[in-house]
Design an enzyme around this catalytic site. Structure first.
Site, short mmCIF file in Angstrom:
data_model
loop_
_atom_site.label_atom_id
_atom_site.label_comp_id
_atom_site.label_asym_id
_atom_site.label_seq_id
_atom_site.Cartn_x
_atom_site.Cartn_y
_atom_site.Cartn_z
N HIS A 265 0.83 -1.21 0.00
CA HIS A 265 0.00 0.00 0.00
C HIS A 265 0.87 1.27 0.00
O HIS A 265 0.91 2.02 -0.97
CB HIS A 265 -0.91 0.02 1.24
CG HIS A 265 -1.95 -1.05 1.28
ND1 HIS A 265 -2.94 -1.18 0.34
CD2 HIS A 265 -2.16 -2.04 2.19
CE1 HIS A 265 -3.73 -2.20 0.67
NE2 HIS A 265 -3.27 -2.73 1.78
O1 RIB Z 1 -5.17 0.64 4.06
C1 RIB Z 1 -3.76 0.60 4.05
C2 RIB Z 1 -3.20 1.71 4.85
O2 RIB Z 1 -3.59 1.55 6.21
C3 RIB Z 1 -1.65 1.72 4.88
O3 RIB Z 1 -1.21 3.03 5.01
C4 RIB Z 1 -1.32 0.93 6.10
O4 RIB Z 1 -0.07 1.31 6.68
C5 RIB Z 1 -2.44 1.33 7.02
O5 RIB Z 1 -2.07 2.54 7.63
#
Ligand code: RIB
Ligand code: CA
Length: 315
Positions: A238
């Site tokens: 992500h």
């Molecule tokens: O949904 C993914 C996000 O949420 C990423 O930034 C992960 O680190 C969590 O913070």
């Protein structure tokens, strides 16, 4: 010409990989790292930020931010990132301390006060950015762009409707989308395509000491085990996707849409409501990432990891 950036994050396993990438890149001039409550408490994400910068031996200031969302209680994600926020990894105590300056004040000082345009990369809940917008009406004059990991056109991951970073502080996110600052939204539609196989993780390097590659690989293996349990093809990257999008914007395909955030729905709070059919008539306020070139992303990560091959921390 390096891009001057501030990275606001909630380390966090994927935040950690994102930071190893950003701090190795020749394309980014990381002016500061700011931390926010999210994946873990503000205390834990802050100390994790310090430990990561110290472990990687980078001279980048770290400033602490919001302890809670601006209008609701904190929902952490220890079930994903572990009790410390760093999965099973234990890093040495940091050799540096936080700045006295708070994150939201640092955004303003490093941009408007210093008369420099800063590209703000956010990898966690948007609480710090919202506080900065409330405190400094002129902040937008100093922020050239916000590239956020957050949101989704489609389904969520923290609820069926909402992605975690937006769900954790929806009022803050709504404020950011209404700020008028140019936004690139790197959401789940894009990040779910940015997965690493076990073989690709192993191909990042074979460190003989605990260095940046080792740190990133430990986090990648943790995420791989978690993501594949949910049926994903590999470790979902992500936050690294957002960093990659700033380093090489050609890796992502975006469309300009009007985006706002639901803050009241019983089942939909935290949903980024993306006007893909332009039925609201509202002007687009975000470039929404819909695809990523996965192979190109993997190559970029691999190239950045190789920067750590020589140096490293010796436990
Ligand atoms: O949904 C993914 C996000 O949420 C990423 O930034 C992960 O680190 C969590 O913070
Ligand atoms: Ca994060």
């Amino acid at each position: 010409m390096k891009i001057p950036v501030i990275i606001d994050c909630d380390p966090g396993t994927d935040d950690t990989i994102a930071l190893t990438m950003a701090l190795a890149s020749d394309h980014l001039d990381v002016k500061a790292i700011t931390t926010v409550a999210g994946n873990q408490t503000a205390e834990k994400t802050a100390v994790n930020g310090l430990k990561i910068v110290s472990f990687l031996d980078k001279q980048v200031p770290v400033a602490r931010g919001a302890e809670n969302p601006i209008m609701r209680p904190l929902v952490t994600a220890g079930h994903v990132h572990g009790e410390t926020g760093m999965a099973h990894v234990v890093l040495p105590e940091p050799k540096i301390d936080y700045l006295e300056t708070k994150a939201w004040d640092l955004f303003y000082e490093l941009s408007v006060i210093k008369n420099e345009k800063i590209h703000l990369i956010t990898l966690g809940p948007l609480s710090n950015v919202a506080i900065a917008l409330m405190k400094y009406p002129k902040l937008k004059d100093g922020i050239s762009q916000i590239t956020m990991m957050g949101g989704a056109v489609g389904y969520g991951n923290d609820t069926p409707a909402a992605e975690y970073n937006i769900y954790a502080d929806p009022e803050a996110a709504k404020m950011v989308f209404e700020s008028g600052i140019p936004i690139t939204m790197v959401g789940l539609d894009c990040t779910h395509q940015a997965w690493l196989s076990a073989a690709e993780i192993n191909a990042m390097g074979s460190p003989t000491e605990k260095n940046g590659i080792w740190l990133a690989q430990e986090m990648m293996h943790h995420i791989h085990a978690f993501a594949t349990r949910f049926g994903f093809e590999g470790a979902i990257m992500h936050d690294p996707s957002a960093i990659a999008a700033v380093i090489d914007p050609t890796l992502i395909q975006t469309k300009d849409y009007f985006v706002t955030v639901e803050t009241k729905g019983e089942h939909t709070t935290g949903k980024t409501v993306v006007d893909t059919l332009r039925v609201t008539g509202r002007e687009p306020n975000a470039q929404v990432a819909l695809e990523i070139n996965r192979e190109g992303f993997v190559e970029l990560v691999k190239e950045l990891m190789k920067r750590y091959e020589s140096g490293g921390f010796r436990c």
